[in-house]
Design a protein around this motif. Structure first.
Motif, PDB file in Angstrom:
ATOM      1  N   SER A  66      32.591  35.899  39.686  1.00 43.26           N
ATOM      2  CA  SER A  66      31.922  35.301  38.528  1.00 43.26           C
ATOM      3  C   SER A  66      32.167  36.069  37.230  1.00 43.26           C
ATOM      4  N   ASP A  67      32.370  37.368  37.308  1.00 43.02           N
ATOM      5  CA  ASP A  67      32.606  38.161  36.104  1.00 43.02           C
ATOM      6  C   ASP A  67      33.962  37.885  35.462  1.00 43.02           C
ATOM      7  N   PHE A  68      34.840  37.211  36.180  1.00 37.89           N
ATOM      8  CA  PHE A  68      36.160  36.926  35.619  1.00 37.89           C
ATOM      9  C   PHE A  68      36.106  35.888  34.500  1.00 37.89           C
ATOM     10  N   ALA A  69      35.074  35.070  34.435  1.00 37.44           N
ATOM     11  CA  ALA A  69      34.929  34.143  33.308  1.00 37.44           C
ATOM     12  C   ALA A  69      34.755  34.944  32.021  1.00 37.44           C
ATOM     13  N   ARG A  70      33.919  35.932  32.081  1.00 43.65           N
ATOM     14  CA  ARG A  70      33.696  36.809  30.928  1.00 43.65           C
ATOM     15  C   ARG A  70      34.976  37.585  30.592  1.00 43.65           C
ATOM     16  N   ALA A  71      35.649  38.091  31.619  1.00 38.09           N
ATOM     17  CA  ALA A  71      36.878  38.861  31.403  1.00 38.09           C
ATOM     18  C   ALA A  71      37.954  38.006  30.730  1.00 38.09           C
ATOM     19  N   ASN A  72      38.107  36.740  31.168  1.00 37.84           N
ATOM     20  CA  ASN A  72      39.111  35.860  30.571  1.00 37.84           C
ATOM     21  C   ASN A  72      38.808  35.571  29.107  1.00 37.84           C
ATOM     22  N   ALA A  73      37.557  35.570  28.732  1.00 36.56           N
ATOM     23  CA  ALA A  73      37.195  35.334  27.331  1.00 36.56           C
ATOM     24  C   ALA A  73      37.300  36.616  26.505  1.00 36.56           C
ATOM     25  N   GLU A  74      36.751  37.695  27.022  1.00 32.37           N
ATOM     26  CA  GLU A  74      36.682  38.938  26.254  1.00 32.37           C
ATOM     27  C   GLU A  74      38.033  39.604  26.030  1.00 32.37           C
ATOM     28  N   VAL A  75      38.991  39.389  26.913  1.00 30.11           N
ATOM     29  CA  VAL A  75      40.294  40.029  26.736  1.00 30.11           C
ATOM     30  C   VAL A  75      40.969  39.542  25.449  1.00 30.11           C
ATOM     31  N   PHE A  76      40.549  38.376  24.940  1.00 32.98           N
ATOM     32  CA  PHE A  76      41.160  37.825  23.735  1.00 32.98           C
ATOM     33  C   PHE A  76      40.451  38.234  22.448  1.00 32.98           C
ATOM     34  N   ILE A  77      39.372  38.975  22.530  1.00 35.29           N
ATOM     35  CA  ILE A  77      38.666  39.375  21.310  1.00 35.29           C
ATOM     36  C   ILE A  77      39.591  40.114  20.332  1.00 35.29           C
ATOM     37  N   PRO A  78      40.373  41.101  20.780  1.00 36.99           N
ATOM     38  CA  PRO A  78      41.255  41.774  19.817  1.00 36.99           C
ATOM     39  C   PRO A  78      42.411  40.900  19.315  1.00 36.99           C
ATOM     40  N   LEU A  79      42.812  39.927  20.109  1.00 38.08           N
ATOM     41  CA  LEU A  79      43.978  39.094  19.798  1.00 38.08           C
ATOM     42  C   LEU A  79      43.622  37.861  18.980  1.00 38.08           C
ATOM     43  N   GLY A  80      42.424  37.359  19.170  1.00 38.87           N
ATOM     44  CA  GLY A  80      42.061  36.099  18.533  1.00 38.87           C
ATOM     45  C   GLY A  80      42.686  34.943  19.272  1.00 38.87           C
ATOM     46  N   SER A  81      43.024  33.889  18.542  1.00 42.72           N
ATOM     47  CA  SER A  81      43.633  32.709  19.142  1.00 42.72           C
ATOM     48  C   SER A  81      44.989  32.466  18.487  1.00 42.72           C
ATOM     49  N   PRO A  82      46.056  33.035  19.070  1.00 35.32           N
ATOM     50  CA  PRO A  82      47.378  32.877  18.453  1.00 35.32           C
ATOM     51  C   PRO A  82      47.995  31.500  18.628  1.00 35.32           C
ATOM     52  N   GLY A  83      47.383  30.651  19.441  1.00 34.20           N
ATOM     53  CA  GLY A  83      47.885  29.296  19.599  1.00 34.20           C
ATOM     54  C   GLY A  83      48.993  29.140  20.624  1.00 34.20           C
ATOM     55  N   GLY A  84      49.118  30.097  21.509  1.00 33.20           N
ATOM     56  CA  GLY A  84      50.102  29.996  22.579  1.00 33.20           C
ATOM     57  C   GLY A  84      50.690  31.345  22.941  1.00 33.20           C
ATOM     58  N   ALA A  85      50.995  31.490  24.204  1.00 36.45           N
ATOM     59  CA  ALA A  85      51.488  32.768  24.713  1.00 36.45           C
ATOM     60  C   ALA A  85      52.991  32.957  24.564  1.00 36.45           C
ATOM     61  N   SER A  86      53.729  31.860  24.423  1.00 36.10           N
ATOM     62  CA  SER A  86      55.187  31.969  24.338  1.00 36.10           C
ATOM     63  C   SER A  86      55.603  32.886  23.200  1.00 36.10           C
ATOM     64  N   GLY A  87      56.522  33.725  23.518  1.00 32.98           N
ATOM     65  CA  GLY A  87      57.047  34.621  22.498  1.00 32.98           C
ATOM     66  C   GLY A  87      56.214  35.857  22.250  1.00 32.98           C
TER      67      GLY A  87
END
Length: 112
Positions: A66-87
């Motif tokens: 269950s903690d992986f839902a939080r992990a999947n969200a929180e790992v992006f805090i420093p990155l923000g939403s770049p709009g795609g992983a490619s590249g």
């Protein structure tokens, strides 16, 4: 709600899900992959191709992961939403939950 990559992916990272994701919302970390919750369109294309059955709809995550839902969200805090992983390179670090798991930890691996 969104899809979540749980413990079964840790130290496996098969990457079949990357090819199936139509919106490129699955990012690679050093030990696991992560689904960006703001970019995921809940299509479910990634779930059936995961050979270790590590992808779940958020509301269907087993208790042990269950903690992986939080992990999947929180790992992006420093990155923000770049709009795609490619590249983009591999994320600089895994979420602390993943990073703290010892290699071969039974919480990380295993089938549903």
């Amino acid at each position: 709600m969104t899809y979540v990559i749980a413990g079964g992916c840790v130290d496996v990272k098969d990457k079949a899900c990357l090819d199936e994701c139509p919106v490129d919302c699955i990012y690679e970390g050093p030990r696991s992959q992560y689904i960006h919750p703001d970019e995921c369109v809940d299509c479910g294309a990634c779930e059936p191709v995961c050979p270790v059955e590590a992808i779940y709809f958020e509301s269907e995550l087993p208790d042990r992961w269950s903690d992986f839902a939080r992990a999947n969200a929180e790992v992006f805090i420093p990155l923000g939403s770049p709009g795609g992983a490619s590249g983009l390179p591999v994320l600089a670090a895994d979420h602390p939950l993943v990073a703290a798991l010892p290699a071969g930890d039974p919480v990380a691996g295993g089938a549903r």
